[in-house]
Design a protein around this motif. Structure first.
Motif, PDB file in Angstrom:
ATOM      1  N   TRP A 134      41.966  79.647   5.820  1.00 56.72           N
ATOM      2  CA  TRP A 134      42.368  80.270   7.070  1.00 56.72           C
ATOM      3  C   TRP A 134      43.875  80.271   7.236  1.00 56.72           C
ATOM      4  O   TRP A 134      44.591  79.518   6.575  1.00 56.72           O
ATOM      5  CB  TRP A 134      41.658  79.629   8.269  1.00 56.72           C
ATOM      6  N   PRO A 136      46.387  79.246   9.759  1.00 54.53           N
ATOM      7  CA  PRO A 136      46.409  78.427  10.968  1.00 54.53           C
ATOM      8  C   PRO A 136      47.166  79.082  12.122  1.00 54.53           C
ATOM      9  O   PRO A 136      46.866  78.840  13.287  1.00 54.53           O
ATOM     10  CB  PRO A 136      47.065  77.123  10.531  1.00 54.53           C
ATOM     11  N   LYS A 137      48.145  79.942  11.802  1.00 54.69           N
ATOM     12  CA  LYS A 137      48.893  80.624  12.871  1.00 54.69           C
ATOM     13  C   LYS A 137      47.952  81.519  13.673  1.00 54.69           C
ATOM     14  O   LYS A 137      47.959  81.499  14.904  1.00 54.69           O
ATOM     15  CB  LYS A 137      50.025  81.474  12.287  1.00 54.69           C
ATOM     16  N   GLU A 141      46.684  80.967  17.560  1.00 56.30           N
ATOM     17  CA  GLU A 141      46.789  82.010  18.588  1.00 56.30           C
ATOM     18  C   GLU A 141      45.492  82.133  19.358  1.00 56.30           C
ATOM     19  O   GLU A 141      45.473  82.215  20.588  1.00 56.30           O
ATOM     20  CB  GLU A 141      47.073  83.377  17.936  1.00 56.30           C
ATOM     21  N   VAL A 144      44.889  79.210  21.676  1.00 60.03           N
ATOM     22  CA  VAL A 144      45.677  79.307  22.907  1.00 60.03           C
ATOM     23  C   VAL A 144      45.017  80.288  23.877  1.00 60.03           C
ATOM     24  O   VAL A 144      44.958  80.060  25.078  1.00 60.03           O
ATOM     25  CB  VAL A 144      47.125  79.727  22.592  1.00 60.03           C
ATOM     26  N   GLU A 173      52.290  70.966  20.847  1.00 57.43           N
ATOM     27  CA  GLU A 173      52.051  70.772  19.409  1.00 57.43           C
ATOM     28  C   GLU A 173      50.959  69.756  19.170  1.00 57.43           C
ATOM     29  O   GLU A 173      50.093  69.940  18.323  1.00 57.43           O
ATOM     30  CB  GLU A 173      53.355  70.318  18.724  1.00 57.43           C
ATOM     31  N   LEU A 176      47.610  71.276  20.122  1.00 53.83           N
ATOM     32  CA  LEU A 176      47.200  72.270  19.126  1.00 53.83           C
ATOM     33  C   LEU A 176      46.705  71.610  17.854  1.00 53.83           C
ATOM     34  O   LEU A 176      45.732  72.042  17.247  1.00 53.83           O
ATOM     35  CB  LEU A 176      48.369  73.180  18.790  1.00 53.83           C
ATOM     36  N   LYS A 177      47.417  70.558  17.473  1.00 48.76           N
ATOM     37  CA  LYS A 177      47.047  69.838  16.254  1.00 48.76           C
ATOM     38  C   LYS A 177      45.614  69.326  16.346  1.00 48.76           C
ATOM     39  O   LYS A 177      44.799  69.489  15.446  1.00 48.76           O
ATOM     40  CB  LYS A 177      48.014  68.669  16.076  1.00 48.76           C
ATOM     41  N   LEU A 180      43.143  72.268  16.365  1.00 48.40           N
ATOM     42  CA  LEU A 180      42.972  72.843  15.033  1.00 48.40           C
ATOM     43  C   LEU A 180      42.084  71.966  14.169  1.00 48.40           C
ATOM     44  O   LEU A 180      41.229  72.447  13.443  1.00 48.40           O
ATOM     45  CB  LEU A 180      44.331  73.048  14.351  1.00 48.40           C
ATOM     46  N   GLU A 181      42.307  70.669  14.280  1.00 43.59           N
ATOM     47  CA  GLU A 181      41.486  69.739  13.505  1.00 43.59           C
ATOM     48  C   GLU A 181      40.029  69.853  13.903  1.00 43.59           C
ATOM     49  O   GLU A 181      39.133  69.877  13.044  1.00 43.59           O
ATOM     50  CB  GLU A 181      41.972  68.307  13.729  1.00 43.59           C
ATOM     51  N   ALA A 184      38.634  73.102  12.622  1.00 49.97           N
ATOM     52  CA  ALA A 184      38.370  73.031  11.181  1.00 49.97           C
ATOM     53  C   ALA A 184      37.053  72.323  10.930  1.00 49.97           C
ATOM     54  O   ALA A 184      36.226  72.756  10.127  1.00 49.97           O
ATOM     55  CB  ALA A 184      39.502  72.311  10.471  1.00 49.97           C
ATOM     56  N   ASP A 185      36.874  71.237  11.643  1.00 48.64           N
ATOM     57  CA  ASP A 185      35.657  70.454  11.508  1.00 48.64           C
ATOM     58  C   ASP A 185      34.422  71.255  11.892  1.00 48.64           C
ATOM     59  O   ASP A 185      33.425  71.265  11.180  1.00 48.64           O
ATOM     60  CB  ASP A 185      35.774  69.249  12.443  1.00 48.64           C
ATOM     61  N   VAL A 217      39.846  75.264   4.189  1.00 47.97           N
ATOM     62  CA  VAL A 217      39.059  74.395   5.067  1.00 47.97           C
ATOM     63  C   VAL A 217      37.716  74.028   4.473  1.00 47.97           C
ATOM     64  O   VAL A 217      37.031  73.137   4.960  1.00 47.97           O
ATOM     65  CB  VAL A 217      38.848  75.022   6.474  1.00 47.97           C
TER      66      VAL A 217
ATOM     67  N   GLY B  57      37.339  69.040   4.723  1.00 51.53           N
ATOM     68  CA  GLY B  57      37.064  69.147   6.152  1.00 51.53           C
ATOM     69  C   GLY B  57      38.218  68.738   7.037  1.00 51.53           C
ATOM     70  O   GLY B  57      38.309  69.174   8.163  1.00 51.53           O
ATOM     71  N   LEU B  58      39.094  67.922   6.539  1.00 52.58           N
ATOM     72  CA  LEU B  58      40.186  67.484   7.410  1.00 52.58           C
ATOM     73  C   LEU B  58      41.511  67.704   6.718  1.00 52.58           C
ATOM     74  O   LEU B  58      41.780  67.140   5.679  1.00 52.58           O
ATOM     75  CB  LEU B  58      40.038  66.003   7.757  1.00 52.58           C
ATOM     76  N   MET B  59      42.305  68.548   7.287  1.00 54.48           N
ATOM     77  CA  MET B  59      43.624  68.772   6.723  1.00 54.48           C
ATOM     78  C   MET B  59      44.607  68.176   7.720  1.00 54.48           C
ATOM     79  O   MET B  59      44.820  68.737   8.772  1.00 54.48           O
ATOM     80  CB  MET B  59      43.879  70.268   6.551  1.00 54.48           C
ATOM     81  N   TRP B  62      49.021  69.362   9.758  1.00 55.12           N
ATOM     82  CA  TRP B  62      49.134  70.555  10.589  1.00 55.12           C
ATOM     83  C   TRP B  62      50.564  70.784  11.051  1.00 55.12           C
ATOM     84  O   TRP B  62      50.904  71.868  11.497  1.00 55.12           O
ATOM     85  CB  TRP B  62      48.272  70.416  11.842  1.00 55.12           C
ATOM     86  N   ILE B  66      52.033  74.251  12.431  1.00 53.30           N
ATOM     87  CA  ILE B  66      52.214  74.492  13.855  1.00 53.30           C
ATOM     88  C   ILE B  66      53.659  74.857  14.163  1.00 53.30           C
ATOM     89  O   ILE B  66      53.926  75.754  14.972  1.00 53.30           O
ATOM     90  CB  ILE B  66      51.764  73.272  14.680  1.00 53.30           C
ATOM     91  N   TRP B  69      54.136  78.363  13.353  1.00 51.42           N
ATOM     92  CA  TRP B  69      53.493  79.201  14.371  1.00 51.42           C
ATOM     93  C   TRP B  69      54.385  79.323  15.584  1.00 51.42           C
ATOM     94  O   TRP B  69      54.617  80.404  16.102  1.00 51.42           O
ATOM     95  CB  TRP B  69      52.148  78.588  14.746  1.00 51.42           C
ATOM     96  N   ILE B  81      52.784  88.118  13.882  1.00 57.75           N
ATOM     97  CA  ILE B  81      51.674  87.581  13.089  1.00 57.75           C
ATOM     98  C   ILE B  81      51.275  88.666  12.096  1.00 57.75           C
ATOM     99  O   ILE B  81      51.038  89.793  12.457  1.00 57.75           O
ATOM    100  CB  ILE B  81      50.460  87.231  13.988  1.00 57.75           C
TER     101      ILE B  81
END
Lengths: 262, 92
Positions: A134, A136-137, A141, A144, A173, A176-177, A180-181, A184-185, A217, B57-59, B62, B66, B69, B81
């Motif tokens: 994926w 991530p940007k 988006e 958000v 940040e 978002l982190k 995102l995690e 992803a999960d 992912v 599964g876990l990156m 980030w 970020i 972004w 984008i």
């Protein structure tokens, strides 16, 4: 007993079902003759080589070896229907007054039951690689847009003076982190469920680093017959259609990931 | 979606299987010459620019993503984008 480099060995490509010595022609690494050594109804596909691993400083040379190796496994797959592939550079040599052929036969005999069950596991099936990447940007988006709390922090930033804005950015940040995690999960679980229900077996592999703008992912090796592979293709189309998601679908490979112990 | 085995796009996938997977010959019963030539590991890295990351599964990294972004969004680098590019693992 250390290896005598001039001693003959058998480079083993894969195991097939067959009782008689068969020749696949001079398709081996370095254009050597590839043939089978049988023990009962199970055979090893081999070529003769010195008891020394293939190694080179030249990546191009290694690349050619690897491609030649795969060509042989493909040819055996075509000819014998089901193959149990071995890793690159596996060789069986002689020991004492037992020659390499004898050792190949001895190994096949001792592994008979295991090999039989492995043949049944992979018969009529091929391996497919499925990787979901994926951007991530793009996903950020979307988060958000969807997530009210995060959107609020984002909006706050615009109204604040520089110092306070910085702190809100930190907050954003961080949020978002986490988001995102979590995404992803959940995506992993969702994709895994949809994929594993249409294939015969799905094995989770380590994710790999990819080009800068994207992240992996999910990385799966799947075992599937032709019909299930087609169904898998449809599921992957659905997954690939999602914003910011890219699917890599490779294969059909011989079942490398489904023949090791356990 | 159809699966692909085109060499230029899947060499890394092939290498991964050939070097890390497959049937294993027991060392105690048969003396065998195994072992991945070290150059092959370098080859994989050179050809695909890939390396194994953290568990599936876990990156966790980030942060850079970020920040990038944020940068794009605030217009500091002027880029929008991007349109969806062709997905591929880079194999030079």
């Amino acid at each position: 007993m250390s290896a005598n480099q001039n001693e003959a060995a058998r480079y083993v490509y894969c195991i097939v079902e067959g009782r008689e010595r068969a020749s696949l022609g001079n398709i081996g690494v370095d254009a050597l003759e590839v043939y089978t050594i049988a023990s009962g109804d199970i055979s090893a596909v081999v070529h003769d080589c010195p008891a020394k691993p293939y190694a080179s400083d030249d990546p191009e040379v290694v690349k050619q070896w690897v491609l030649a190796h795969q060509k042989v496994v493909d040819a055996a797959w075509e000819r014998f229907g089901t193959v149990l592939p071995l890793a690159f550079d596996t060789m069986i040599k002689g020991e004492g007054d037992r020659g390499p052929d004898e050792n190949v036969v001895k190994w096949l005999e001792s592994e008979r039951a295991e090999l039989r069950s492995k043949f049944e596991r992979v018969r009529g099936k091929a391996e497919y690689g499925v990787q979901v990447l994926w951007d991530p940007k793009v996903v950020a988006e979307e988060i958000v847009r969807r997530n009210q709390e995060i959107r609020k922090i984002d909006e706050e930033i615009r109204t604040k003076p520089k110092g306070a804005a910085y702190m809100y950015k930190q907050k954003l940040e961080k949020a978002l982190k986490l988001a995102l995690e979590r995404e992803a999960d959940e995506s992993f679980k969702d994709f895994y469920k949809r994929i594993s229900t249409v294939v015969d077996e799905a094995r989770v592999e380590k994710t790999k680093k990819v080009e800068n703008s994207k992240q992996m992912v999910m990385n799966l090796s799947c075992l599937a017959c032709k019909e299930k592979a087609a169904a898998l293709g449809k599921v992957l189309d659905e997954i690939n259609a999602r914003e910011g998601i890219f699917v890599r679908f490779t294969g059909p490979w011989p079942p490398y990931s489904f023949v090791a112990a356990g | 979606m159809e699966p692909t085995r085109a060499v230029h796009a899947t060499l890394a996938d092939l290498l991964d299987r050939l070097l890390n997977k497959g049937l294993v010959v027991q060392a105690d019963l048969i003396i065998c010459m195994a072992g991945v030539p070290l150059i092959a590991v370098n080859l994989r890295a050179a050809i695909a620019g890939m390396e194994t990351m953290l568990e599936y599964g876990l990156m966790r990294d980030w942060d850079a993503a970020i920040r990038a972004w944020e940068c794009a969004r605030r217009g500091r680098d002027g880029s929008a984008i991007a349109d969806r590019p062709v997905p591929a693992v880079t194999c030079p």
